[in-house]
Design an enzyme around this catalytic site. Structure first.
Site: not given
Ligand code: NCD
Ligand code: ZN
Ligand code: ZN
Length: 390
Positions: A18, A20-22, A52, A147, A200, A276, A280
């Site tokens: 899990h 998020h590499f954006r 996402n 989620h 998570h 996760d 940011h």
């Molecule tokens: C995640 C994100 O920033 O993409 N943020 C988070 O607080 N976990 C999104 C997610 O996994 O719910």
């Molecule tokens: Zn996430």
């Molecule tokens: Zn999530």
């Protein structure tokens, strides 16, 4: 796992199922290249990236684009979850899974991600579509990652809120919200026979529901994050909005959430630990309106060091402390390699690819980590175990 000398171990490259590499769309926070470099430095050599992004990974074309980008990245094998908010996205997923011509693309996709409520990126699924997603995934044997937060409970909790400081974030998304969503997911997994993975999980009673569901033969697995294992609402005082994520940090006084997660690791209810990793930029996080700061913390590079510290019998923090929580290096390999490899059929190689020197202690500093975001919620924390990818 191969013990060399007493204090030096070799492990498979870990899997973080899990992250998020954006990329595309959020390259100011992270790119596949910087995320992969960060993963590798933390002993993680396979990741599953979430949908996402911008555009979100809800079409075959968007997935193709991500797979093409990932092919250029050498530090880490990046796999992808498909996303869906509308019916046409489920149609696209069906095409991906059934069209022979898309066979090699399908091999890069780890499953479907369903957001039961909005989180960062607003990928909350249309309520009426949720059962259809479970049905489709059952029919095509697609792992479904959920989620688990309930939009109705979150909405009500937010309306009733009086608090204006950052601790409000935990009240706006209370443990009951996760519990209600987990109950729903268990019901759907059981009704359709969908292999469901609740990601998570952060609260005690949601974990209890999963334990019972597993005992009843429901096809459900779950993961917990390092931040819920090592941080609580008490950390808001020092971290402010840097400690804002979904699901939020929990109290250890109103209920023993954190110790319940550790107990669930020990008794096997928890299948995986996943970061996760949700970077940011500092500017985005440290906005004047604390409730507008985006949710998410980076963590792919610090997951293994934090866990190794517990395996060494210590509790990480500004000073190393004693801990009663028990975790063996073999457990870390099971939770961060063997289980995610099996659950998501990733076929990551099991040979030794990471060396760990357990005799070395070091201090985590955001600016020395490799994520583009340049910060960490564990700033100044002492950990055990120097990691070298082989
Ligand atoms: C995640 C994100 O920033 O993409 N943020 C988070 O607080 N976990 C999104 C997610 O996994 O719910
Ligand atoms: Zn996430
Ligand atoms: Zn999530």
């Amino acid at each position: 796992m191969t013990p060399l000398k007493e204090e030096c171990l070799r492990l498979p490259g870990l899997i973080d199922c899990h992250v998020h590499f954006r990329e595309p769309g959020g390259e100011q926070k992270e790119t596949m290249a910087t995320g992969a470099r960060s993963a590798r430095a933390g002993g993680v050599l396979t990741v599953c990236d979430m949908p996402n992004t911008s555009p979100p990974t809800v079409t075959v074309t968007a997935l193709e684009d991500k797979v093409r980008r990932a092919a250029q990245v050498k530090d880490c094998d990046i796999r992808f979850f498909f996303g869906a908010t509308k019916r046409e996205h489920l149609d696209e997923l069906k095409r991906l899974w059934t069209d022979q011509k898309l066979h090699s693309l399908k091999a890069r996709c780890a499953g479907l991600k369903v957001y039961m409520d909005h989180s960062t990126g607003n990928q909350g699924m249309e309520e009426s579509l949720i059962p259809e997603a479970f049905k489709l995934c059952a029919e095509l044997s697609i792992p479904l990652v959920a989620h688990c937060e309930d939009p109705e409970i979150n909405r009500r909790a937010t309306e009733e809120l009086k608090q204006k400081d950052i601790t409000a974030h935990s009240l706006m998304r209370p443990p009951e919200s996760e519990e209600r969503a987990v109950a729903r997911v268990i019901e759907l997994a059981s009704q359709y026979g969908t292999h469901t993975h609740a990601t998570h999980i952060s609260s005690r009673d949601a974990m209890t529901l999963i334990r019972t569901a597993k005992a009843n033969g429901v096809p459900i697995t779950c993961d917990v994050t390092p931040h819920h294992l090592f941080l609580t609402i008490d950390d808001y005082a020092k971290l402010g909005t840097l400690a804002k994520m979904n699901p939020p940090l929990r109290s250890i006084r109103s209920a023993a959430h954190q110790s319940a997660l550790w107990a669930a690791i020990t008794d096997g209810t928890v299948d995986c630990i996943a970061s996760d990793h949700a970077p940011h930029t500092l500017a985005e996080k440290q906005t004047a309106d604390i409730l507008k700061a985006p949710s998410g913390v980076p963590g792919v590079e610090t997951m293994l060091p934090l866990l190794l510290t517990v395996a060494a019998g210590k509790w990480p923090g500004p000073k190393l402390q004693a801990t009663n929580y028990k975790l063996q290096v073999e457990d870390i390999v099971r939770l961060c390699f063997t289980n995610p490899n099996r659950i998501f059929s990733l076929r990551a190689p099991s040979g030794d690819r990471v060396e760990v020197k357990m005799s070395e202690e070091w201090v985590i500093h955001g600016n020395a980590l490799h994520s583009k975001c340049g910060w960490t919620p564990y700033e100044g924390w002492k950990v055990v175990g120097k990691i070298t990818p082989l």
